[in-house]
Write an enzyme that holds these catalytic residues in place. Sequence first.
Site, short mmCIF file in Angstrom:
data_model
loop_
_atom_site.label_atom_id
_atom_site.label_comp_id
_atom_site.label_asym_id
_atom_site.label_seq_id
_atom_site.Cartn_x
_atom_site.Cartn_y
_atom_site.Cartn_z
N THR A 184 8.83 7.72 5.56
CA THR A 184 8.01 6.78 4.78
C THR A 184 7.42 5.77 5.76
OG1 THR A 184 9.83 5.25 4.49
CG2 THR A 184 9.59 6.94 2.81
N GLU A 331 9.77 9.98 -1.41
CA GLU A 331 11.11 10.28 -1.93
C GLU A 331 11.08 11.16 -3.17
OE1 GLU A 331 9.95 7.42 -0.92
OE2 GLU A 331 11.46 6.20 0.08
N LYS A 439 5.00 -14.13 -8.99
CA LYS A 439 5.90 -14.77 -9.94
C LYS A 439 5.42 -16.18 -10.19
CE LYS A 439 9.75 -11.80 -9.08
NZ LYS A 439 10.41 -11.30 -7.90
N TRP A 444 5.37 -12.88 -14.79
CA TRP A 444 4.84 -12.02 -13.75
C TRP A 444 3.34 -11.79 -13.93
CZ3 TRP A 444 8.83 -7.45 -13.15
CH2 TRP A 444 10.03 -7.98 -12.63
P1 ADP Z 1 4.85 4.58 1.75
O1 ADP Z 1 5.82 3.70 1.01
O2 ADP Z 1 5.33 5.16 2.99
O3 ADP Z 1 3.41 4.16 1.67
P2 ADP Z 1 4.55 6.70 -0.15
O4 ADP Z 1 3.37 7.48 0.19
O5 ADP Z 1 5.79 7.35 -0.49
O6 ADP Z 1 4.87 5.91 1.04
O7 ADP Z 1 4.13 5.61 -1.22
C1 ADP Z 1 4.70 5.53 -2.48
C2 ADP Z 1 4.19 4.34 -3.23
O8 ADP Z 1 2.77 4.42 -3.42
C3 ADP Z 1 4.72 4.27 -4.62
O9 ADP Z 1 6.02 3.75 -4.68
C4 ADP Z 1 3.69 3.37 -5.30
O10 ADP Z 1 3.93 2.01 -5.05
C5 ADP Z 1 2.41 3.77 -4.63
N1 ADP Z 1 1.67 4.68 -5.50
C6 ADP Z 1 1.59 6.02 -5.42
N2 ADP Z 1 0.81 6.51 -6.39
C7 ADP Z 1 0.37 5.45 -7.14
C8 ADP Z 1 -0.45 5.30 -8.31
N3 ADP Z 1 -1.04 6.33 -8.90
N4 ADP Z 1 -0.63 4.04 -8.78
C9 ADP Z 1 -0.07 2.98 -8.20
N5 ADP Z 1 0.71 3.07 -7.11
C10 ADP Z 1 0.94 4.28 -6.57
#
Ligand code: ADP
Length: 550
Positions: A184, A331, A439, A444
């Site tokens: 990640t 994940e 916040k 929120w």
């Molecule tokens: P990193 O944390 O390494 O950027 P990821 O690619 O695993 O890696 O990112 C996951 C995160 O991306 C999610 O937990 C979320 O916050 C965001 N995310 C993914 N798809 C969406 C979506 N359709 N809308 C909003 N947020 C998203």
Amino acid sequence: MLGLMQERPLLISGLLEHAARYHANTEIVSKTCEGDLRRDSYRTLAERSRKLANALIRMGVGHGDRVATLAWNTHRHLELYFAVAGIGAVLHTVNPRLFPEQLNYIINHAGAKVLMYDITFSTLVSELRPGLEHVENYVAMTDGGHMDGMPDGSLCYEDMIAPEQSAFEWPVFDENTASGLCYTSGTTGNPKGVLYSHRSTLLHAMMLCQVDGLALSNHDSTLLCVPLFHVNAWGVPHGSPLCGAKLVLPGPHLDGKSLYDLAKAEGCTFSLGVPTVWMGFMDYIEGSGLDARSELKMERVIVGGSAAPKSLMRRLESIGAVPRQAWGMSETGPVATVANPLFKHNELSDDGRFDLRCMAGRPVFGVELRLMDDEGRELAADGVTPGELQVRGPWVTSGYFGGEGKGPDADGWFSTGDIATMSEDGFVRITDRAKDVIKSGGEWISSIDLEDAAMRHPKVAEAAVVGVPHPKWQERPLLVVVPKGEAPDRAELRQFLMGFVAKWWLPDDVVFVESLPHTATGKLQKMELRKQYAQYVLPELAETSGRAAE
Ligand code: ADP
């Protein structure tokens, strides 16, 4: 009593051989790093992957060994997807856009024994090399004619596979064997490794081919704008051979024009990518006055990886495609929810269905979701109550590589760090990352909703909202805007936002900047922005304290 059915393990090699046998002539088109456009088929992909498997074994790559890649979306990277996993080794795709220190950390932490790299990364590899502790072999993913300037001692990919047999008996092993390792981006702390298995990868691939998943099928010509180094390119390299979809790989060229030309030439019907890629794509189309609706055959577009502004989703509709969001993370395989409206939603207006497609979507079969409050109590799925989204399922992580970080709880629930609402049907709306939420006085404010509203303004190209300190409210929203040409008037922009959000959500100030920071995967880098504006003094406070706002 146990059932009397065969226990054939779900293995990645099975995907390749299925496609080679039943979709042999379906094309895989690849823009190479050398500059040419290459045409393969599932038959040649399988032949070359088998040769590569023979070469890897000759090199000494064994079961469980990690093979790292620094590479774009090309046919060779795809071959590595099948050959490495196929022999029981682990493909460790590395995001080349990260900083060299992070790359060294990740490749060392993974214990990669081999590093395969595209020729565009030769300088980067030379820079990384002194710090790489376990890499024994460096392989330049090119032919003999392009080896000039490659780091000393590098092997040449084509020379390596040329003498090998195209016959190979793929070993059969436990389907829970590790197949891929992705880190990640590590917005907090060190990057953490998610270790996929053959089983999780195949189940995820099957889901992509369901109508309620991505509806990937052999009718599709897929433009793969998600890098193969970003969470297994969302599983498309595995889903495509399963159903025989044509694959179109753009190589290092992810700019609007290159993607457009490729989509047009290859009759692409389906594509997926992060919002930034789509913004570049639409900017190119609109800026060049192209008639994309008649020139392209694009039917479906998936936008994911971060929240997609509604304005972008509308722009994507203008090319004749149906845009949908999907949500997930490294994940979670990554695809966990897809915004596919239900049959009953046919009763809604076009706008109503459009709004549903702009949500993160509903869980695909296998994925379970729930919302939790701060005290660990489950919240109602009523479409309005926000809480932290937790997930579990057969392609959700059970713990990070090396045992670091916080994995799921004893029941398998993994805390995503995303704040969301969920409807009765399971339609999820991501309102924020837990750390990005503002916040204000115990309530929120969703930074995503505010950004979305701001990006509807015709003079706003990109927007980000962060919380800045406030003595009374604790935090108040600050809107940071990249203007489209001339900057909009602050008061007028606030007035405009009133049409979309509650009055108390309105940003207390607006700052105009030339560009916003993005992560290596093209997401807004909120942490960086928060740091930048940590000491920001809102104008109303500056007046009372006598200090000037920055
Ligand atoms: P990193 O944390 O390494 O950027 P990821 O690619 O695993 O890696 O990112 C996951 C995160 O991306 C999610 O937990 C979320 O916050 C965001 N995310 C993914 N798809 C969406 C979506 N359709 N809308 C909003 N947020 C998203």
